[in-house]
Write a protein that holds these residues in place. Structure first.
Motif, short mmCIF file in Angstrom:
data_model
loop_
_atom_site.label_atom_id
_atom_site.label_comp_id
_atom_site.label_asym_id
_atom_site.label_seq_id
_atom_site.Cartn_x
_atom_site.Cartn_y
_atom_site.Cartn_z
N THR A 163 -22.86 -30.49 24.90
CA THR A 163 -22.30 -31.41 25.54
C THR A 163 -22.70 -31.37 27.21
N ARG A 164 -22.49 -32.29 27.98
CA ARG A 164 -22.92 -32.42 29.36
C ARG A 164 -21.92 -31.68 29.89
N ALA A 171 -11.86 -29.17 25.56
CA ALA A 171 -10.74 -30.42 25.71
C ALA A 171 -9.36 -30.45 25.00
N TYR A 172 -9.64 -29.63 23.50
CA TYR A 172 -8.32 -29.60 22.71
C TYR A 172 -7.43 -28.63 23.74
N ASP A 173 -7.99 -27.52 24.33
CA ASP A 173 -7.14 -26.54 24.96
C ASP A 173 -6.57 -27.32 26.24
N LYS A 174 -7.44 -27.98 27.02
CA LYS A 174 -7.02 -28.46 28.37
C LYS A 174 -5.86 -29.56 27.94
N VAL A 175 -6.06 -30.67 27.08
CA VAL A 175 -5.14 -31.63 26.73
C VAL A 175 -3.71 -30.76 26.27
N ALA A 176 -3.99 -29.87 25.23
CA ALA A 176 -2.64 -29.17 24.99
C ALA A 176 -1.92 -28.63 26.27
N LYS A 177 -2.56 -28.06 27.24
CA LYS A 177 -2.08 -27.47 28.36
C LYS A 177 -1.09 -28.63 29.00
N LEU A 178 -1.96 -29.73 29.04
CA LEU A 178 -1.53 -30.80 29.96
C LEU A 178 -0.37 -31.51 29.22
N LEU A 179 -0.12 -31.44 28.01
CA LEU A 179 0.98 -31.90 27.26
C LEU A 179 1.99 -30.80 27.07
N LEU A 203 -7.88 -44.76 24.51
CA LEU A 203 -8.50 -43.93 25.19
C LEU A 203 -9.94 -44.06 25.17
N PRO A 204 -10.83 -43.76 25.84
CA PRO A 204 -12.25 -44.12 26.02
C PRO A 204 -13.12 -43.06 25.16
N THR A 205 -14.47 -43.50 24.86
CA THR A 205 -15.26 -42.73 24.16
C THR A 205 -16.57 -42.83 25.09
N THR A 206 -17.13 -41.61 25.28
CA THR A 206 -18.29 -41.58 26.06
C THR A 206 -19.53 -41.55 25.28
N ARG A 207 -20.39 -42.65 25.63
CA ARG A 207 -21.81 -42.57 24.84
C ARG A 207 -22.70 -42.56 26.08
N LEU A 208 -23.61 -41.38 25.88
CA LEU A 208 -24.47 -41.26 26.74
C LEU A 208 -25.93 -41.52 26.26
N THR A 209 -26.37 -42.53 27.06
CA THR A 209 -27.79 -42.87 26.72
C THR A 209 -28.85 -42.72 27.40
N LYS A 219 -33.64 -35.95 24.28
CA LYS A 219 -33.35 -37.14 24.67
C LYS A 219 -32.24 -37.72 25.41
N GLY A 220 -31.16 -36.78 24.94
CA GLY A 220 -30.00 -37.15 25.52
C GLY A 220 -29.08 -38.10 24.97
N ASP A 221 -29.41 -38.95 24.10
CA ASP A 221 -28.66 -39.91 23.54
C ASP A 221 -27.52 -39.45 22.47
N LEU A 222 -27.99 -38.01 21.93
CA LEU A 222 -27.11 -37.43 21.13
C LEU A 222 -26.10 -36.54 21.64
N ASP A 223 -26.22 -36.38 22.93
CA ASP A 223 -25.38 -35.54 23.78
C ASP A 223 -23.91 -36.07 23.80
N PHE A 224 -22.92 -35.14 23.99
CA PHE A 224 -21.49 -35.19 24.04
C PHE A 224 -21.02 -34.96 25.48
N SER A 225 -19.74 -35.86 25.61
CA SER A 225 -19.10 -35.62 26.69
C SER A 225 -17.46 -35.67 26.63
N PHE A 226 -16.92 -34.64 27.24
CA PHE A 226 -15.51 -34.65 26.78
C PHE A 226 -14.39 -34.86 27.96
N SER A 227 -15.13 -34.62 29.09
CA SER A 227 -14.17 -34.45 30.26
C SER A 227 -13.67 -35.69 30.71
#
Ligand code: KG4
Ligand code: ZN
Length: 357
Positions: A163-164, A171-179, A203-209, A219-227
């Motif tokens: 993940t970047r 992300a689960y923990d932060k979303v739970a907190k804000l809910l 809600l958006p998905t992030t695809r890093l290229t 290469k970076g194109d299999l990376d994740f981003s959840f923020s």
């Protein structure tokens, strides 16, 4: 041979005894796996407080190790080695396990094996199910990590992507907190999402290229981003609260709406994780895939992994629920793997919060 495993990288104090079976296909068996969780202590603060964590590890470590040995009907003299998590993790927490393991290794005259926490998560799959057909692609997804690894030979783990920004569990923990749902958020959202409509909120998905400047070798194109996803949920909740106030209601969202947000968030996270895992499997000619780490306890992620694996005729591997979150049995297993490869550690090793695999 039996090995004692010790894990104190975050907020669980754990000790386990794992033994070799002599069966090459399913090499290890768990004799005990004791876990003292600190979740009730940190819940009050909405996340892990490092200083409280290290102090609690000190209180718990001796009792947990004794219980693990008792449960396993194992004396110190029955052991062949001691494995301990060297990193990554919270440095104060790691230090408790590392110091204990070094002292015990000297006192019991046993070899010490330093283990990488994520090697432990990866080997939890083998501990549970037996050896995976190789090459395998494994997704390690927890509160601190979201990374894809290629395992081309037993005990060799090559990082393919990560993940970047936030880890999926974070992300689960932060979303739970804000809910307003409590800590840790993963299991709560998992349960709530079953009652919600997973298409209710866009809600958006992030695809890093593009490659990551901090890791040009990937290469970076299999990376994740959840923020971005977390921010989108936060914005959506704020807007909905404002709408409600404008209509003369209290700002707090209705339970059905919270369930819809949880379900929609979870759909995006699980879809992204499964897509990237199978993309990587195709690219690297994997003969099997696995998911390990705390988030692998997620019911939707487990179901979708199995369904996708069946559709693609790809063997899939998961740990049991107990082996998915932090535990010492997985550290013992990874330690046995290293020990059998002739890799032991000197007694002057230090805890390393940012240890590389
Ligand atoms: O592996 P782990 O115990 O600790 C780390 O090394 O981080 O993972 C803990 C993470 C937390 O973020 C927690 O919310 C998440 O795993 N988690 C889940 C579930 N159970 C635990 N996330 C989604 N669904 C679950 N059922
Ligand atoms: Zn972990």
């Amino acid at each position: 041979m039996r090995i004692l495993g010790i894990e104190t990288s975050c907020d669980e104090t754990s000790a386990a005894v794992v033994e070799e079976t002599g069966d090459a296909a399913k090499p290890w068996a768990i004799r005990s796996n004791e876990i003292a969780s600190q979740v009730p202590i940190h819940r009050e603060w909405g996340g892990v407080v490092p200083e409280l964590a290290s102090r609690q590890h000190i209180r718990d470590i001796c009792g947990v190790v004794e219980r693990a040995l008792d449960q396993a009907e194992t004396r110190w003299s029955d052991l062949g080695a001691i494995a301990v998590t060297q990193g990554p993790g919270l440095v104060g927490s790691l230090l408790v396990g590392v110091s204990f393991a070094k002292a015990a290794a000297v006192a019991a005259k046993l070899p010490l094996v330093a283990v990488h926490h994520l090697a432990g998560h990866i080997e939890s799959l083998v501990l549970q199910n037996g050896e995976m057909p190789l090459p395998a692609v494994v997704l390690v997804v927890s509160g601190g990590h979201t990374s894809l690894y290629l395992v081309d030979r037993p005990g060799r783990y090559e990082l393919l992507s990560r993940t970047r920004d936030d880890a999926a569990g974070e992300a689960y923990d932060k979303v739970a907190k804000l809910l307003g749902l409590g800590y840790p958020g993963g299991p709560i959202i998992d349960k709530l999402a079953r009652q919600g409509n997973d298409r209710a909120v866009a809600l958006p998905t992030t695809r890093l290229t593009h490659a990551d400047r901090n890791a040009p070798e990937l290469k970076g194109d299999l990376d994740f981003s959840f923020s971005g996803l977390k921010t989108a949920v936060s914005r959506y909740v704020r807007d909905r609260e404002r709408d409600r106030v404008a209509q003369g209601s209290s700002p707090a969202l209705a339970d059905v709406e919270v369930a819809d947000i949880a379900a929609s968030f979870q759909r995006i996270v699980v879809t992204v994780l499964i897509e990237r895992l199978f993309d990587a499997a195709r690219r690297y000619g994997a003969k099997s895939v696995g998911i390990a780490g705390g988030v692998s306890a997620n019911s939707r992620l487990r179901a979708e992994l199995q369904a996708r694996g069946e559709a693609r005729e790809m063997p899939t591997f998961l740990p049991s629920l107990k082996l998915s979150t932090d535990n010492a049995a997985m550290i013992a297993a990874a330690g046995l793997r290293k020990f059998r490869a002739g890799m032991t550690s000197p007694l002057d090793i230090n805890a390393d919060a940012a240890l590389a695999l």
